[in-house]
Write a protein that holds these residues in place. Structure first.
Motif, PDB file in Angstrom:
ATOM      1  N   GLY A   1     -52.748 -38.608 -70.542  1.00  0.00           N
ATOM      2  CA  GLY A   1     -53.616 -37.592 -69.789  1.00  0.00           C
ATOM      3  C   GLY A   1     -53.176 -36.805 -68.834  1.00  0.00           C
ATOM      4  N   VAL A   2     -51.965 -36.553 -68.576  1.00  0.00           N
ATOM      5  CA  VAL A   2     -51.376 -35.738 -67.473  1.00  0.00           C
ATOM      6  C   VAL A   2     -50.204 -34.785 -68.139  1.00  0.00           C
ATOM      7  CG1 VAL A   2     -51.975 -37.238 -65.547  1.00  0.00           C
ATOM      8  CG2 VAL A   2     -49.737 -37.490 -66.649  1.00  0.00           C
ATOM      9  N   ASP A   3     -49.872 -33.927 -67.367  1.00  0.00           N
ATOM     10  CA  ASP A   3     -48.683 -33.108 -67.890  1.00  0.00           C
ATOM     11  C   ASP A   3     -47.282 -33.732 -67.877  1.00  0.00           C
ATOM     12  OD1 ASP A   3     -50.297 -30.983 -68.299  1.00  0.00           O
ATOM     13  OD2 ASP A   3     -50.332 -29.999 -66.126  1.00  0.00           O
ATOM     14  N   SER A   4     -46.749 -34.181 -66.427  1.00  0.00           N
ATOM     15  CA  SER A   4     -45.440 -34.804 -66.170  1.00  0.00           C
ATOM     16  C   SER A   4     -45.465 -35.394 -65.067  1.00  0.00           C
ATOM     17  CB  SER A   4     -44.399 -33.862 -66.279  1.00  0.00           C
ATOM     18  OG  SER A   4     -44.662 -32.665 -65.113  1.00  0.00           O
ATOM     19  N   THR A   5     -44.480 -36.555 -65.069  1.00  0.00           N
ATOM     20  CA  THR A   5     -44.449 -36.981 -63.728  1.00  0.00           C
ATOM     21  C   THR A   5     -43.258 -36.959 -63.036  1.00  0.00           C
ATOM     22  OG1 THR A   5     -43.521 -38.910 -64.972  1.00  0.00           O
ATOM     23  CG2 THR A   5     -45.969 -38.991 -64.725  1.00  0.00           C
ATOM     24  N   ASP A   6     -43.131 -37.216 -61.847  1.00  0.00           N
ATOM     25  CA  ASP A   6     -42.055 -37.007 -61.011  1.00  0.00           C
ATOM     26  C   ASP A   6     -41.570 -38.550 -60.718  1.00  0.00           C
ATOM     27  OD1 ASP A   6     -39.953 -35.769 -59.273  1.00  0.00           O
ATOM     28  OD2 ASP A   6     -41.016 -36.665 -57.569  1.00  0.00           O
ATOM     29  N   PRO A   7     -40.022 -38.693 -60.753  1.00  0.00           N
ATOM     30  CA  PRO A   7     -39.778 -40.326 -60.471  1.00  0.00           C
ATOM     31  C   PRO A   7     -40.292 -40.864 -59.079  1.00  0.00           C
ATOM     32  CG  PRO A   7     -37.758 -38.870 -61.340  1.00  0.00           C
ATOM     33  CD  PRO A   7     -39.054 -37.947 -61.066  1.00  0.00           C
ATOM     34  N   ALA A   8     -40.488 -40.211 -58.238  1.00  0.00           N
ATOM     35  CA  ALA A   8     -40.974 -40.619 -57.109  1.00  0.00           C
ATOM     36  C   ALA A   8     -42.626 -40.921 -57.005  1.00  0.00           C
ATOM     37  CB  ALA A   8     -40.781 -39.615 -55.779  1.00  0.00           C
ATOM     38  N   ASP A   9     -43.426 -40.596 -57.969  1.00  0.00           N
ATOM     39  CA  ASP A   9     -44.677 -40.811 -58.124  1.00  0.00           C
ATOM     40  C   ASP A   9     -44.846 -42.482 -58.543  1.00  0.00           C
ATOM     41  OD1 ASP A   9     -45.311 -38.272 -57.873  1.00  0.00           O
ATOM     42  OD2 ASP A   9     -45.721 -37.876 -59.924  1.00  0.00           O
ATOM     43  N   ILE A  10     -43.826 -43.173 -58.926  1.00  0.00           N
ATOM     44  CA  ILE A  10     -44.084 -44.463 -59.092  1.00  0.00           C
ATOM     45  C   ILE A  10     -44.715 -45.212 -58.004  1.00  0.00           C
ATOM     46  CG2 ILE A  10     -41.617 -45.179 -58.290  1.00  0.00           C
ATOM     47  CD1 ILE A  10     -41.746 -47.068 -61.034  1.00  0.00           C
ATOM     48  N   PHE A  11     -44.274 -44.645 -56.624  1.00  0.00           N
ATOM     49  CA  PHE A  11     -45.012 -45.508 -55.567  1.00  0.00           C
ATOM     50  C   PHE A  11     -46.311 -45.118 -55.193  1.00  0.00           C
ATOM     51  CE2 PHE A  11     -40.383 -44.419 -54.794  1.00  0.00           C
ATOM     52  CZ  PHE A  11     -39.987 -45.629 -54.869  1.00  0.00           C
ATOM     53  N   SER A  12     -47.026 -44.329 -55.686  1.00  0.00           N
ATOM     54  CA  SER A  12     -48.498 -43.981 -55.777  1.00  0.00           C
ATOM     55  C   SER A  12     -49.111 -44.560 -56.870  1.00  0.00           C
ATOM     56  CB  SER A  12     -48.627 -42.176 -55.695  1.00  0.00           C
ATOM     57  OG  SER A  12     -48.165 -41.640 -56.871  1.00  0.00           O
ATOM     58  N   TYR A  13     -48.572 -44.605 -58.113  1.00  0.00           N
ATOM     59  CA  TYR A  13     -49.029 -45.177 -59.444  1.00  0.00           C
ATOM     60  C   TYR A  13     -49.186 -46.736 -59.346  1.00  0.00           C
ATOM     61  CZ  TYR A  13     -49.154 -40.457 -61.673  1.00  0.00           C
ATOM     62  OH  TYR A  13     -49.587 -39.289 -61.933  1.00  0.00           O
ATOM     63  N   ALA A  14     -48.116 -47.369 -58.677  1.00  0.00           N
ATOM     64  CA  ALA A  14     -48.103 -48.501 -58.622  1.00  0.00           C
ATOM     65  C   ALA A  14     -48.210 -49.244 -56.838  1.00  0.00           C
ATOM     66  CB  ALA A  14     -46.879 -49.349 -59.093  1.00  0.00           C
ATOM     67  N   PRO A  15     -49.110 -48.977 -56.299  1.00  0.00           N
ATOM     68  CA  PRO A  15     -49.256 -49.237 -54.880  1.00  0.00           C
ATOM     69  C   PRO A  15     -49.111 -50.622 -54.489  1.00  0.00           C
ATOM     70  CG  PRO A  15     -51.426 -48.851 -55.653  1.00  0.00           C
ATOM     71  CD  PRO A  15     -50.458 -48.503 -56.825  1.00  0.00           C
ATOM     72  N   SER A  16     -49.520 -51.659 -55.337  1.00  0.00           N
ATOM     73  CA  SER A  16     -49.385 -53.049 -54.977  1.00  0.00           C
ATOM     74  C   SER A  16     -48.249 -53.458 -55.491  1.00  0.00           C
ATOM     75  CB  SER A  16     -50.584 -53.754 -55.882  1.00  0.00           C
ATOM     76  OG  SER A  16     -51.951 -53.422 -55.929  1.00  0.00           O
ATOM     77  N   THR A  17     -47.210 -53.089 -55.963  1.00  0.00           N
ATOM     78  CA  THR A  17     -45.927 -53.737 -56.228  1.00  0.00           C
ATOM     79  C   THR A  17     -44.764 -52.995 -55.657  1.00  0.00           C
ATOM     80  OG1 THR A  17     -45.980 -52.558 -58.363  1.00  0.00           O
ATOM     81  CG2 THR A  17     -46.406 -54.609 -58.531  1.00  0.00           C
ATOM     82  N   VAL A  18     -44.362 -51.731 -56.145  1.00  0.00           N
ATOM     83  CA  VAL A  18     -43.180 -50.999 -55.496  1.00  0.00           C
ATOM     84  C   VAL A  18     -43.624 -50.106 -54.549  1.00  0.00           C
ATOM     85  CG1 VAL A  18     -41.733 -51.224 -57.740  1.00  0.00           C
ATOM     86  CG2 VAL A  18     -43.263 -49.222 -57.567  1.00  0.00           C
ATOM     87  N   GLY A  19     -45.169 -49.875 -54.533  1.00  0.00           N
ATOM     88  CA  GLY A  19     -45.546 -48.992 -53.585  1.00  0.00           C
ATOM     89  C   GLY A  19     -45.424 -49.604 -52.107  1.00  0.00           C
ATOM     90  N   LEU A  20     -45.036 -51.049 -52.104  1.00  0.00           N
ATOM     91  CA  LEU A  20     -44.908 -51.669 -50.599  1.00  0.00           C
ATOM     92  C   LEU A  20     -43.793 -51.198 -49.799  1.00  0.00           C
ATOM     93  CD1 LEU A  20     -46.571 -55.146 -51.803  1.00  0.00           C
ATOM     94  CD2 LEU A  20     -47.668 -53.187 -50.499  1.00  0.00           C
ATOM     95  N   PHE A  21     -42.784 -50.815 -50.709  1.00  0.00           N
ATOM     96  CA  PHE A  21     -41.679 -50.244 -49.911  1.00  0.00           C
ATOM     97  C   PHE A  21     -41.866 -49.245 -48.884  1.00  0.00           C
ATOM     98  CE2 PHE A  21     -39.650 -51.976 -53.756  1.00  0.00           C
ATOM     99  CZ  PHE A  21     -38.593 -52.805 -53.477  1.00  0.00           C
ATOM    100  N   ASP A  22     -40.976 -49.451 -47.713  1.00  0.00           N
ATOM    101  CA  ASP A  22     -41.290 -48.581 -46.600  1.00  0.00           C
ATOM    102  C   ASP A  22     -40.800 -47.003 -46.927  1.00  0.00           C
ATOM    103  OD1 ASP A  22     -42.010 -50.261 -44.855  1.00  0.00           O
ATOM    104  OD2 ASP A  22     -40.042 -50.711 -44.326  1.00  0.00           O
ATOM    105  N   ALA A  23     -41.336 -45.962 -46.438  1.00  0.00           N
ATOM    106  CA  ALA A  23     -41.019 -44.694 -46.817  1.00  0.00           C
ATOM    107  C   ALA A  23     -39.589 -44.253 -47.030  1.00  0.00           C
ATOM    108  CB  ALA A  23     -41.689 -43.663 -46.074  1.00  0.00           C
TER     109      ALA A  23
END
Length: 185
Positions: A87-109
């Protein structure tokens, strides 16, 4: 000695359209393959029209034409599959951190782990495009009757769906994380 981060950075530079352009090369190959498939479909349709029912049905040239057009418009097909499944147009590889905040989103910026994961996502997305192409070729083989129907239809459809999920890996990981974290409650 080259470390893993440098290898991933070099691979991302080769894959990305602004870098070495393997993605661009993949799209050019897809376009050329699509043109060849369309020409073969037109030739098969004209042969069917001239020789009658002895040559076969119209389904094989028709499906070859449709799949050839899908190859010609592969970037658009990938966008359509993304809109259909996520249901979205496209994804940027860096978006993984916002889509999965409980796992890979925990890495520092600015951490090395974040750069590595972004690079790995780029590679997975590239292989997703290749899987979609492979799936289309298997579906074409099913239409031509040269692989034995169910032997190529199932794997072809699986390649297209899995390739779409790999091409949209950040969204897919976000969905999987949501199912796991909310499914436990």
């Amino acid at each position: 000695m080259v470390d893993l981060l440098q290898i991933i950075e070099n691979l991302v530079a080769a894959i990305s359209p602004g870098g070495g352009g393997l993605t661009g090369l993949l799209y050019i190959m897809s376009w050329l393959l699509g043109v060849v498939l369309v020409m073969m479909a037109i030739k098969a349709a004209s042969r069917r029209s001239e020789m009658g029912k002895n040559v076969g049905s119209w389904s094989s040239p028709a499906w070859s034409l449709i799949i050839g057009v899908c190859f010609i418009a592969l970037p658009g097909l990938m966008t359509s599959l993304t809109q259909t499944f996520f249901g979205v147009d496209s994804t940027d590889p860096a978006d993984i951190f916002s889509y999965a905040p409980s796992t890979v989103g925990l890495f520092d910026a600015d951490s090395v782990g974040r750069e590595m994961i972004t690079g790995i996502v780029v590679v997975i997305q590239f292989f997703g495009a290749i899987a979609i192409m492979r799936g289309l070729l298997l579906l074409r083989e099913t239409a031509n009757g040269g692989g034995g129907g169910p032997k190529t239809f199932g794997p072809g459809l699986t390649h297209v769906i899995a390739g779409s999920m790999a091409a949209n890996f950040p969204l897919f990981i976000g969905v999987v994380e949501w199912v796991i974290t909310n499914g436990a409650a």
